[in-house]
Design a protein around this motif. Structure first.
Motif, short mmCIF file in Angstrom:
data_model
loop_
_atom_site.label_atom_id
_atom_site.label_comp_id
_atom_site.label_asym_id
_atom_site.label_seq_id
_atom_site.Cartn_x
_atom_site.Cartn_y
_atom_site.Cartn_z
N VAL A 214 0.84 -1.20 0.00
CA VAL A 214 0.00 0.00 0.00
C VAL A 214 0.87 1.25 0.00
CG1 VAL A 214 -1.66 1.32 1.36
CG2 VAL A 214 -1.97 -1.13 1.09
N VAL A 215 1.90 1.27 0.85
CA VAL A 215 2.80 2.43 0.91
C VAL A 215 3.54 2.59 -0.41
CG1 VAL A 215 4.89 3.29 2.03
CG2 VAL A 215 3.03 2.39 3.40
N THR A 216 3.97 1.49 -1.01
CA THR A 216 4.68 1.56 -2.28
C THR A 216 3.79 2.10 -3.39
OG1 THR A 216 6.07 -0.30 -1.62
CG2 THR A 216 5.99 0.22 -3.96
N LEU B 74 1.11 4.03 -3.04
CA LEU B 74 0.85 5.45 -2.78
C LEU B 74 2.05 6.31 -3.15
CD1 LEU B 74 -1.11 5.32 0.59
CD2 LEU B 74 -2.00 5.83 -1.68
N ALA B 75 3.26 5.85 -2.83
CA ALA B 75 4.45 6.61 -3.19
C ALA B 75 4.61 6.66 -4.71
CB ALA B 75 5.69 5.99 -2.54
N PHE B 76 4.30 5.56 -5.40
CA PHE B 76 4.37 5.56 -6.86
C PHE B 76 3.37 6.56 -7.45
CE2 PHE B 76 2.56 4.01 -10.85
CZ PHE B 76 3.67 4.13 -11.66
N LEU B 77 2.16 6.59 -6.91
CA LEU B 77 1.16 7.53 -7.42
C LEU B 77 1.60 8.98 -7.20
CD1 LEU B 77 -2.15 5.75 -6.37
CD2 LEU B 77 -1.17 5.95 -8.66
N LEU B 78 2.23 9.25 -6.05
CA LEU B 78 2.74 10.60 -5.80
C LEU B 78 3.87 10.95 -6.77
CD1 LEU B 78 2.70 10.76 -1.91
CD2 LEU B 78 1.28 12.07 -3.50
N CYS B 79 4.73 9.98 -7.06
CA CYS B 79 5.80 10.21 -8.04
C CYS B 79 5.21 10.48 -9.43
CB CYS B 79 6.74 9.02 -8.11
SG CYS B 79 7.92 8.96 -6.77
N ALA B 80 4.22 9.71 -9.81
CA ALA B 80 3.59 9.90 -11.12
C ALA B 80 2.92 11.28 -11.18
CB ALA B 80 2.58 8.80 -11.38
N TYR B 81 2.24 11.66 -10.10
CA TYR B 81 1.59 12.97 -10.04
C TYR B 81 2.63 14.09 -10.13
CZ TYR B 81 -1.20 16.84 -8.30
OH TYR B 81 -1.83 18.04 -8.16
N HIS C 282 6.43 23.53 -10.20
CA HIS C 282 7.68 23.22 -9.54
C HIS C 282 7.44 22.20 -8.43
CE1 HIS C 282 11.63 23.64 -7.82
NE2 HIS C 282 11.08 23.87 -6.64
N VAL C 283 8.17 21.10 -8.52
CA VAL C 283 8.14 20.06 -7.49
C VAL C 283 9.54 19.97 -6.92
CG1 VAL C 283 7.74 17.63 -7.01
CG2 VAL C 283 6.31 18.80 -8.67
N ASP C 284 9.66 20.06 -5.60
CA ASP C 284 10.98 20.01 -4.96
C ASP C 284 11.64 18.67 -5.27
OD1 ASP C 284 13.15 20.69 -3.42
OD2 ASP C 284 12.19 20.12 -1.53
N SER C 285 12.85 18.73 -5.77
CA SER C 285 13.54 17.51 -6.21
C SER C 285 13.85 16.59 -5.04
CB SER C 285 14.82 17.87 -6.96
OG SER C 285 15.72 18.52 -6.09
N LYS C 286 14.07 17.12 -3.85
CA LYS C 286 14.35 16.27 -2.69
C LYS C 286 13.14 15.43 -2.31
CE LYS C 286 17.88 19.25 -0.78
NZ LYS C 286 18.29 20.10 0.33
N ILE C 287 11.97 16.03 -2.37
CA ILE C 287 10.74 15.29 -2.06
C ILE C 287 10.48 14.24 -3.12
CG2 ILE C 287 8.24 15.50 -1.79
CD1 ILE C 287 8.72 18.23 -0.55
N TYR C 288 10.67 14.62 -4.38
CA TYR C 288 10.46 13.67 -5.47
C TYR C 288 11.43 12.49 -5.37
CZ TYR C 288 9.67 11.93 -10.18
OH TYR C 288 9.35 11.14 -11.24
N ASP C 289 12.70 12.78 -5.08
CA ASP C 289 13.69 11.72 -4.95
C ASP C 289 13.37 10.79 -3.78
OD1 ASP C 289 15.06 12.63 -7.15
OD2 ASP C 289 16.59 13.70 -5.98
N VAL D 196 9.61 3.98 -3.38
CA VAL D 196 9.07 3.06 -4.39
C VAL D 196 10.08 1.98 -4.72
CG1 VAL D 196 8.30 2.88 -6.79
CG2 VAL D 196 7.47 4.74 -5.37
N ILE D 197 11.33 2.36 -4.92
CA ILE D 197 12.36 1.38 -5.27
C ILE D 197 12.54 0.37 -4.14
CG2 ILE D 197 14.84 1.11 -5.68
CD1 ILE D 197 14.70 3.81 -7.17
N ALA D 198 12.62 0.84 -2.90
CA ALA D 198 12.79 -0.06 -1.76
C ALA D 198 11.56 -0.95 -1.58
CB ALA D 198 13.04 0.74 -0.49
N GLY D 199 10.38 -0.39 -1.73
CA GLY D 199 9.15 -1.19 -1.58
C GLY D 199 9.04 -2.28 -2.62
N LEU D 200 9.40 -1.96 -3.86
CA LEU D 200 9.37 -2.98 -4.91
C LEU D 200 10.42 -4.05 -4.65
CD1 LEU D 200 8.85 -0.82 -8.12
CD2 LEU D 200 7.21 -2.35 -7.03
N GLY D 201 11.58 -3.64 -4.15
CA GLY D 201 12.63 -4.61 -3.84
C GLY D 201 12.23 -5.55 -2.72
N PHE D 202 11.64 -5.01 -1.65
CA PHE D 202 11.21 -5.86 -0.54
C PHE D 202 10.08 -6.79 -0.95
CE2 PHE D 202 12.81 -2.34 2.37
CZ PHE D 202 13.97 -3.02 2.65
#
Length: 67
Positions: A15-17, A19-26, A36-43, A49-55
């Motif tokens: 679920v967290v992964t 939601l994070a993916f949807l926020l990245c897509a948005y 303007h989207v802050d690059s630190k928040i986007y990263d 997302v990467i960690a959630g997919l890996g786990f």
């Protein structure tokens, strides 16, 4: 898609992964349209997302003990 592989309940990691993916897509679509989207928040969302997919993927390859 959100259910756990062992007992069929909803997995909080998935679920967290998602939601994070949807926020990245948005954020990506917002950047395309000139907002303007802050690059630190986007990263950070991208790393979640990467960690959630890996786990989630690693759970498929671990051995499960039958009790």
């Amino acid at each position: 898609m959100l259910s756990d592989g062992t007992n069929g309940t909803v997995s909080s990691k998935r679920v967290v992964t998602i939601l994070a993916f949807l926020l990245c897509a948005y954020g990506f679509v917002a950047m395309i349209y000139g907002y303007h989207v802050d690059s630190k928040i986007y990263d950070s969302m991208m790393y979640i997302v990467i960690a959630g997919l890996g786990f989630t993927a690693s759970e498929k390859f671990t051995t499960k003990e039958n009790k």
